[in-house]
Design a protein around this motif. Structure first.
Motif, PDB file in Angstrom:
ATOM      1  N   SER A  93      69.055 -11.862 -13.044  1.00  0.00           N
ATOM      2  CA  SER A  93      68.934 -11.310 -11.690  1.00  0.00           C
ATOM      3  C   SER A  93      70.079 -11.807 -10.809  1.00  0.00           C
ATOM      4  N   LYS A  94      70.184 -11.232  -9.631  1.00  0.00           N
ATOM      5  CA  LYS A  94      71.240 -11.618  -8.699  1.00  0.00           C
ATOM      6  C   LYS A  94      71.166 -13.096  -8.340  1.00  0.00           C
ATOM      7  N   VAL A  95      69.959 -13.595  -8.090  1.00  0.00           N
ATOM      8  CA  VAL A  95      69.813 -15.012  -7.745  1.00  0.00           C
ATOM      9  C   VAL A  95      70.134 -15.891  -8.941  1.00  0.00           C
ATOM     10  N   ALA A  96      69.597 -15.555 -10.104  1.00  0.00           N
ATOM     11  CA  ALA A  96      69.861 -16.357 -11.302  1.00  0.00           C
ATOM     12  C   ALA A  96      71.350 -16.366 -11.649  1.00  0.00           C
ATOM     13  N   ALA A  97      72.031 -15.246 -11.411  1.00  0.00           N
ATOM     14  CA  ALA A  97      73.465 -15.149 -11.709  1.00  0.00           C
ATOM     15  C   ALA A  97      74.318 -15.991 -10.767  1.00  0.00           C
ATOM     16  N   ALA A 196      83.394 -28.187 -24.751  1.00  0.00           N
ATOM     17  CA  ALA A 196      82.718 -27.322 -25.718  1.00  0.00           C
ATOM     18  C   ALA A 196      81.825 -26.360 -24.950  1.00  0.00           C
ATOM     19  N   SER A 197      81.469 -25.257 -25.587  1.00  0.00           N
ATOM     20  CA  SER A 197      80.622 -24.243 -24.964  1.00  0.00           C
ATOM     21  C   SER A 197      79.418 -23.971 -25.852  1.00  0.00           C
ATOM     22  N   VAL A 198      78.239 -24.005 -25.248  1.00  0.00           N
ATOM     23  CA  VAL A 198      77.011 -23.678 -25.971  1.00  0.00           C
ATOM     24  C   VAL A 198      76.432 -22.405 -25.360  1.00  0.00           C
ATOM     25  N   PHE A 199      76.093 -21.440 -26.208  1.00  0.00           N
ATOM     26  CA  PHE A 199      75.609 -20.135 -25.745  1.00  0.00           C
ATOM     27  C   PHE A 199      74.125 -19.990 -26.057  1.00  0.00           C
ATOM     28  N   VAL A 200      73.388 -19.609 -25.037  1.00  0.00           N
ATOM     29  CA  VAL A 200      71.929 -19.561 -25.103  1.00  0.00           C
ATOM     30  C   VAL A 200      71.456 -18.159 -24.746  1.00  0.00           C
ATOM     31  N   ILE A 201      70.442 -17.674 -25.430  1.00  0.00           N
ATOM     32  CA  ILE A 201      69.760 -16.447 -25.030  1.00  0.00           C
ATOM     33  C   ILE A 201      68.369 -16.836 -24.549  1.00  0.00           C
ATOM     34  N   SER A 202      67.957 -16.259 -23.411  1.00  0.00           N
ATOM     35  CA  SER A 202      66.685 -16.655 -22.797  1.00  0.00           C
ATOM     36  C   SER A 202      65.917 -15.429 -22.318  1.00  0.00           C
ATOM     37  N   ASP A 203      64.582 -15.526 -22.398  1.00  0.00           N
ATOM     38  CA  ASP A 203      63.731 -14.476 -21.831  1.00  0.00           C
ATOM     39  C   ASP A 203      63.036 -14.951 -20.555  1.00  0.00           C
ATOM     40  N   GLY A 204      63.506 -16.068 -20.016  1.00  0.00           N
ATOM     41  CA  GLY A 204      62.928 -16.630 -18.800  1.00  0.00           C
ATOM     42  C   GLY A 204      61.992 -17.784 -19.060  1.00  0.00           C
ATOM     43  N   LYS A 205      61.403 -17.791 -20.252  1.00  0.00           N
ATOM     44  CA  LYS A 205      60.482 -18.866 -20.646  1.00  0.00           C
ATOM     45  C   LYS A 205      60.950 -19.575 -21.914  1.00  0.00           C
ATOM     46  N   THR A 206      61.412 -18.798 -22.859  1.00  0.00           N
ATOM     47  CA  THR A 206      61.916 -19.328 -24.127  1.00  0.00           C
ATOM     48  C   THR A 206      63.437 -19.228 -24.140  1.00  0.00           C
ATOM     49  N   ALA A 207      64.085 -20.272 -24.645  1.00  0.00           N
ATOM     50  CA  ALA A 207      65.540 -20.253 -24.780  1.00  0.00           C
ATOM     51  C   ALA A 207      65.914 -20.642 -26.197  1.00  0.00           C
ATOM     52  N   LYS A 208      66.852 -19.906 -26.780  1.00  0.00           N
ATOM     53  CA  LYS A 208      67.322 -20.203 -28.132  1.00  0.00           C
ATOM     54  C   LYS A 208      68.846 -20.274 -28.136  1.00  0.00           C
ATOM     55  N   ILE A 209      69.378 -21.267 -28.833  1.00  0.00           N
ATOM     56  CA  ILE A 209      70.827 -21.416 -28.940  1.00  0.00           C
ATOM     57  C   ILE A 209      71.369 -20.380 -29.924  1.00  0.00           C
ATOM     58  N   MET A 260      64.651 -22.782 -13.183  1.00  0.00           N
ATOM     59  CA  MET A 260      64.770 -21.403 -12.684  1.00  0.00           C
ATOM     60  C   MET A 260      63.405 -20.723 -12.674  1.00  0.00           C
ATOM     61  N   LEU A 261      62.599 -20.996 -13.705  1.00  0.00           N
ATOM     62  CA  LEU A 261      61.257 -20.406 -13.768  1.00  0.00           C
ATOM     63  C   LEU A 261      60.376 -20.952 -12.640  1.00  0.00           C
ATOM     64  N   LEU A 262      60.455 -22.250 -12.396  1.00  0.00           N
ATOM     65  CA  LEU A 262      59.675 -22.866 -11.317  1.00  0.00           C
ATOM     66  C   LEU A 262      60.107 -22.356  -9.946  1.00  0.00           C
ATOM     67  N   ASP A 263      61.391 -22.023  -9.822  1.00  0.00           N
ATOM     68  CA  ASP A 263      61.911 -21.473  -8.562  1.00  0.00           C
ATOM     69  C   ASP A 263      61.610 -19.980  -8.418  1.00  0.00           C
ATOM     70  N   GLU A 264      60.858 -19.430  -9.376  1.00  0.00           N
ATOM     71  CA  GLU A 264      60.495 -18.009  -9.407  1.00  0.00           C
ATOM     72  C   GLU A 264      61.714 -17.102  -9.523  1.00  0.00           C
ATOM     73  N   ASN A 265      62.733 -17.615 -10.222  1.00  0.00           N
ATOM     74  CA  ASN A 265      63.916 -16.823 -10.563  1.00  0.00           C
ATOM     75  C   ASN A 265      64.169 -16.951 -12.067  1.00  0.00           C
ATOM     76  N   PRO A 266      63.229 -16.467 -12.895  1.00  0.00           N
ATOM     77  CA  PRO A 266      63.369 -16.667 -14.344  1.00  0.00           C
ATOM     78  C   PRO A 266      64.706 -16.151 -14.855  1.00  0.00           C
ATOM     79  N   TYR A 267      65.331 -16.960 -15.708  1.00  0.00           N
ATOM     80  CA  TYR A 267      66.657 -16.630 -16.219  1.00  0.00           C
ATOM     81  C   TYR A 267      66.524 -15.843 -17.512  1.00  0.00           C
ATOM     82  N   LYS A 268      66.860 -14.549 -17.440  1.00  0.00           N
ATOM     83  CA  LYS A 268      66.831 -13.667 -18.607  1.00  0.00           C
ATOM     84  C   LYS A 268      68.249 -13.198 -18.911  1.00  0.00           C
TER      85      LYS A 268
END
Length: 426
Positions: A93-97, A196-209, A260-268
């Motif tokens: 979302s705009k806030v998460a970005a 170094a750079s670590v890349f993560v995919i997230s659905d707002g609750k679960t995150a996987k490297i 981010m989830l606690l701030d009600e801006n889940p990161y997807k």
């Protein structure tokens, strides 16, 4: 499903190439795309700042998922805009970005949530003179200056002296390209260590490297000269072992997604964690809200999992049901640029040799254009060449063998991509 991918660079060509392999794909459209993406999908002439036109295209073509490649549409709120119209979007979302869109926001977020990063101070545009005085009084160099907003990877300066600080502050203040990005200035402590750079995919609750890599941002050999959008990358980087990766997940990734989830801006979407591996442990240099470029060109060919399936799961908050699989190969990506980049450069040079690249290696288009069956340079970063190997050394050797087959006037590339990772391998 029908998919719309937004973007036109090397990252988007790599994404399109990866998505096109999915069994779940019906039609892939890329807007605006480039000559490379046109080989794996259908390019569409859309302006990424025209959200209304993008919406019309989505509704007329039964697009079931829109995937946003570059950062600016995300920071400008395209995810919110399309979701409010009932359409699914892969991207925060705009806030998460704002984790990428504002260095001030990101640093304050990390400080509040005790995520390890550099010490920093923030100044408004009319306080640049004050910033200079404070830096001079401390006398601690190098020091890092960052334009607060988006600057295409060119708004960060590592300054070795007070004279350089003054020069860069004047550049941030007077150069038109920084007018919007440098409304605020972040001054950071210089972190010592290995990037170094670590890349993560997230659905707002679960995150996987997804994977981890090392970028080479400076234009010159040995990491000298101006910062660029990235001159090459390799993966996996031996700078991060299994234990360090666990620390990154525990100390940085999970606290970020949870906060981010606690701030009600889940990161997807994709979270790019740009790190410095210091003596104290991993610290965040920067967050990005999308895949890196050129890191995407190196890591996506290593992905055995279905990228489209992972993205769809993230959008639908079902990422916990998916597994990320990597093939175990090393990959090296070398960016071929126009001489003069990241400053002034010439376009319109005919490119030859792309079709001579060996099977198993890849060429991703970035700043190119097609005319009358020929390909020409049309940007600063022109092509990304990616080779693989069972060792880092082999991947470097294999990549440069293919780079040498490609030619255009005023081509430029670094000849040392990946070599700084070799010192970490016994």
């Amino acid at each position: 499903m029908n998919v719309l991918l937004l973007g036109s660079g090397g990252r988007e060509h790599a994404m399109a190439w990866s998505i096109a392999k999915s069994d779940r794909l019906d039609e892939l459209f890329i807007a605006p795309g480039n000559p490379g993406t046109d080989q794996v999908g259908t390019n569409v002439d859309l302006n990424l700042s025209d959200f209304e036109a993008i919406l019309v295209f989505i509704e007329e073509n039964d697009i079931e998922l829109t995937i946003v490649g570059p950062e600016k549409p995300l920071v400008d709120g395209i995810t919110n805009f399309l979701e409010e119209k009932g359409h699914k979007v892969f991207g925060p979302s705009k806030v998460a970005a704002q984790l990428e869109g504002s260095k001030k926001f990101a640093n304050e977020f990390m400080k509040e949530n005790r995520i390890p990063t550099a010490d920093f101070q923030t100044y408004s545009r009319d306080e640049f003179d004050k910033a200079l005085k404070v830096i001079k009084s401390k006398g601690e160099y190098p020091v890092v200056l960052k334009a607060d907003g988006l600057a295409g990877g060119k708004g960060v300066f590592i300054c070795e002296s007070a004279e350089e600080v003054e020069k860069r502050l004047n550049e941030l203040k007077k150069n038109d390209r920084f007018e919007e990005a440098a409304q605020k200035l972040v001054v950071e402590e210089f972190l010592k260590g290995d990037e170094a750079s670590v890349f993560v995919i997230s659905d707002g609750k679960t995150a996987k490297i997804l994977h981890y890599a090392q970028d080479h941002k400076r234009i010159g050999e040995g990491d000298t000269g101006l910062n660029t959008g990235g001159m090459g990358a390799y993966c996996p980087t031996p700078i991060i072992g299994d234990r360090m990766l666990q620390r990154v997940e525990k100390e940085i990734i999970l606290p970020t997604i949870s906060a981010m989830l606690l701030d009600e801006n889940p990161y997807k979407g994709i979270l790019y964690c740009g790190l410095m591996i210091t003596e104290e442990g991993p610290k965040v240099v920067e967050f990005n809200c999308r895949l890196g470029d050129p890191e995407a060109q190196a890591i996506l060919p290593s992905l055995e999992s279905d990228l489209l399936d992972l993205m769809d799961a993230a959008v639908n908050e079902k990422l916990n049901t998916k597994e990320v699989k990597i093939d175990g190969k090393y990959r090296c990506c070398v960016v071929m640029a126009s001489e003069g980049y990241p400053l002034d450069y010439e376009k319109g040079k005919e490119i030859t040799g792309i079709d001579d690249v060996a099977e198993g290696s890849l060429v991703f288009h970035a700043g190119t254009k097609a005319e009358d069956g020929k390909i020409y340079s049309d940007g600063g970063r022109v092509l990304s060449v990616v080779g693989a190997g069972d060792s880092l050394q082999d991947s470097i050797k294999n990549t440069y063998a293919e780079v040498k087959k490609i030619d255009f006037d005023n081509k430029y590339y670094r000849s040392d991509i990946g070599t700084k990772g070799l010192k970490f391998i016994g």
